[in-house]
Design an enzyme around this catalytic site. Structure first.
Site, PDB file in Angstrom:
ATOM      1  N   SER A  19     -10.007   3.512  -6.048  1.00 53.73           N
ATOM      2  CA  SER A  19      -9.371   4.502  -5.185  1.00 53.73           C
ATOM      3  C   SER A  19      -9.613   5.946  -5.600  1.00 53.73           C
ATOM      4  CB  SER A  19      -7.872   4.226  -5.118  1.00 53.73           C
ATOM      5  OG  SER A  19      -7.304   4.188  -6.403  1.00 53.73           O
ATOM      6  N   HIS A  70      -8.950  -0.150   0.059  1.00 54.42           N
ATOM      7  CA  HIS A  70      -9.809   0.907   0.614  1.00 54.42           C
ATOM      8  C   HIS A  70     -11.053   0.356   1.314  1.00 54.42           C
ATOM      9  CE1 HIS A  70      -7.678   4.282  -1.338  1.00 54.42           C
ATOM     10  NE2 HIS A  70      -7.363   3.344  -2.216  1.00 54.42           N
ATOM     11  N   LYS A 117      -4.359   2.458   5.426  1.00 48.47           N
ATOM     12  CA  LYS A 117      -5.574   3.282   5.354  1.00 48.47           C
ATOM     13  C   LYS A 117      -6.415   3.032   6.615  1.00 48.47           C
ATOM     14  CE  LYS A 117      -5.034   3.064   0.374  1.00 48.47           C
ATOM     15  NZ  LYS A 117      -4.083   4.164   0.270  1.00 48.47           N
TER      16      LYS A 117
HETATM   17  C1  LIG Z   1      -6.202   0.350  -4.479  1.00 50.85           C
HETATM   18  C2  LIG Z   1      -4.842   0.481  -3.863  1.00 50.85           C
HETATM   19  N1  LIG Z   1      -4.060  -0.597  -3.806  1.00 50.85           N
HETATM   20  C3  LIG Z   1      -2.831  -0.529  -3.263  1.00 50.85           C
HETATM   21  C4  LIG Z   1      -2.323   0.649  -2.761  1.00 50.85           C
HETATM   22  C5  LIG Z   1      -0.950   0.686  -2.196  1.00 50.85           C
HETATM   23  O1  LIG Z   1      -0.976   0.722  -0.816  1.00 50.85           O
HETATM   24  P1  LIG Z   1       0.234   1.277   0.050  1.00 50.85           P
HETATM   25  O2  LIG Z   1       0.077   2.749   0.119  1.00 50.85           O
HETATM   26  O3  LIG Z   1       0.112   0.595   1.357  1.00 50.85           O
HETATM   27  O4  LIG Z   1       1.506   0.895  -0.650  1.00 50.85           O
HETATM   28  C6  LIG Z   1      -3.115   1.790  -2.785  1.00 50.85           C
HETATM   29  C7  LIG Z   1      -2.588   3.042  -2.233  1.00 50.85           C
HETATM   30  O5  LIG Z   1      -3.063   4.114  -2.394  1.00 50.85           O
HETATM   31  C8  LIG Z   1      -4.402   1.712  -3.357  1.00 50.85           C
HETATM   32  O6  LIG Z   1      -5.184   2.792  -3.427  1.00 50.85           O
END
Ligand SMILES: Cc1ncc(COP(=O)(O)O)c(C=O)c1O
Length: 417
Positions: free
Chosen positions: A181, A209, A240
């Site tokens: 991310s 992502h 996203k």
């Molecule tokens: C790699 C990754 N996993 C999980 C999440 C968590 O997702 P959410 O924002 O839907 O809670 C994010 C959020 O930025 C992320 O980048």
């Protein structure tokens, strides 16, 4: 006497609240079409992970509004009690089919989807985790009873060493982000698959992502690498590419059912609300029907990376390795304070970016993170590059940068300055 608030407020957090510019928690209005209003000024939005630009798509917002009208704004209960609607079941069936898995379960956020893995991390088990994994995977492991083995980011030799050192009789699971991310690099799925099979480990990929975006059908890293069966269990987010909010786990029906009835972030929390479910379903229709959105994002991201590199800025990629083109474009700054100043100057130039500092990245590896969206235009791209040229020159990061020729900036940006 020690005051617990004083004890825990770091000097950095204090500096952020006492001095400007304030890179975090800025209220934004009128977000959409690759732009936003910050303090009444229209800026190019590059901090938002709405990669396909679906959160403001009229088809998605109309579906959300209709569902809120039909079912209300909240289920006000957990999935097990009164929080299951036909929309939950429809989205689960659609996501399972989309990802080519037997079954899926949706959670209220993507963070919770990863926390819901915890029942698989039992006493005596081993979890192998990439050092750059998202905080939600890190916390899921903390909450579980398994022992953790951290391997250096995408270092397959390190992972193999640690797998080989484990007792063959121990149950093992490898967890990794699909598309990391912060740095925007891909996991090494082909090697991970080989290692997982060789050492009898299960492989979990967090496709937050990449699901909806990578691969010809947008099915994520496994499709991108042409390895549809490589992943034992997917987790992901609907916040996203799906323009909504919520999470998903997809895998074998037996595993999904086990998690449905044992994962505390599923059982003990209110379920995904109706509007979010309908928005995700509408987004999935668009993801399946409009592959050109994916192509547009990746094309823009490739051009943005090239432009930034021409300025001599570092946009990531391990030494000697080809950079994968993904919509996350990191610009490495290093020093945290310099990064905050760069962020402020970019905002002055009409570009809202994401300043990434510790603990999201290791201390001293601060970066400006840019997210490209399908709704960005070529003019947005030029404005981002111009802003980097101006800000980078002022900070001495780009000695001889000359702004690229571009179309005139829209009147609203100019008049708001
Ligand atoms: C790699 C990754 N996993 C999980 C999440 C968590 O997702 P959410 O924002 O839907 O809670 C994010 C959020 O930025 C992320 O980048």
């Amino acid at each position: 006497m020690a005051d617990i608030f004083d004890k825990h407020l770091s000097s950095f957090a204090r500096a952020l609240t006492e001095t400007g510019p304030r890179p975090f928690s800025r209220p934004l209005t009128a977000i959409g079409e690759g732009e936003a209003l910050v303090d009444g000024v229209r800026v190019v939005m590059t901090a938002c992970n709405d990669y396909l630009g679906l959160s403001a798509d009229p088809r998605v917002t109309a579906a959300a509004a209709k569902a809120a009208g039909e079912y209300g704004t909240s289920c006000s209960g957990s999935r097990l009690v009164c929080g299951t609607l036909p929309l939950h079941e429809e989205l689960e069936a659609r996501m399972a089919a989309f990802l080519g898995r037997e079954a899926a379960i949706v959670t209220t956020t993507g963070f919770q989807a990863n926390l819901a893995l915890t029942p698989l991390f039992g006493r005596g088990d081993l979890v192998f985790s990439d050092a750059a994994n998202h905080a939600s995977l890190v916390d899921a492991i903390r909450l579980g009873a398994a022992a953790k083995r951290l391997y250096a980011h995408s270092d397959m030799a390190d992972l193999e060493r640690q797998l080989a050192a484990a007792d063959p009789g121990t149950a093992k699971i490898i967890v990794t982000d699909g598309l990391f991310s912060m740095e925007g690099d891909l996991c090494r799925l082909p090697e991970l698959t080989v290692l997982a099979r060789r050492h009898g480990a299960r492989l979990v990929v967090d496709g937050a992502h990449d699901i909806g975006l990578l691969g010809p059908g947008g099915r994520g890293v496994a499709e991108h690498f042409g390895l549809p069966d490589a992943v034992d269990l997917y987790t992901g987010t609907l916040s996203k590419c799906f323009g909504s909010v919520g999470g998903v786990l997809a895998g074998p029906a037996t595993v999904i059912n086990y998690l449905r009835y044992t994962a505390r972030p599923v059982i003990f929390t209110a379920s995904m609300p109706p509007a979010a479910l309908a928005a995700a379903l509408a987004a999935l229709d668009i993801i399946e029907a409009e592959p050109e959105r994916r192509m547009r994002v990746l094309d823009l991201a490739g051009r943005l990376r090239s432009g930034l590199r021409e300025f001599g800025l570092s946009t990531g990629g391990a030494e000697g390795e080809p950079e994968a083109v993904t919509p996350i474009v990191p610009v490495h700054i290093g020093d945290e304070e310099l990064c905050a100043r760069m962020w402020g100057l970019l905002l002055d130039e009409g570009v809202f970016a994401h300043a990434v500092v510790a603990p999201a990245v290791p201390m001293g590896r601060a970066l400006i993170r840019l997210s490209v969206q399908a709704t960005h235009t070529d003019d947005h791209l030029s404005r981002i590059l111009d802003a980097f040229a101006a800000a980078g020159r002022r900070l001495g990061l780009i000695p001889g940068a000359r702004p690229l020729p571009r179309q005139a900036r829209p009147a609203d940006v100019m008049s708001a300055r």
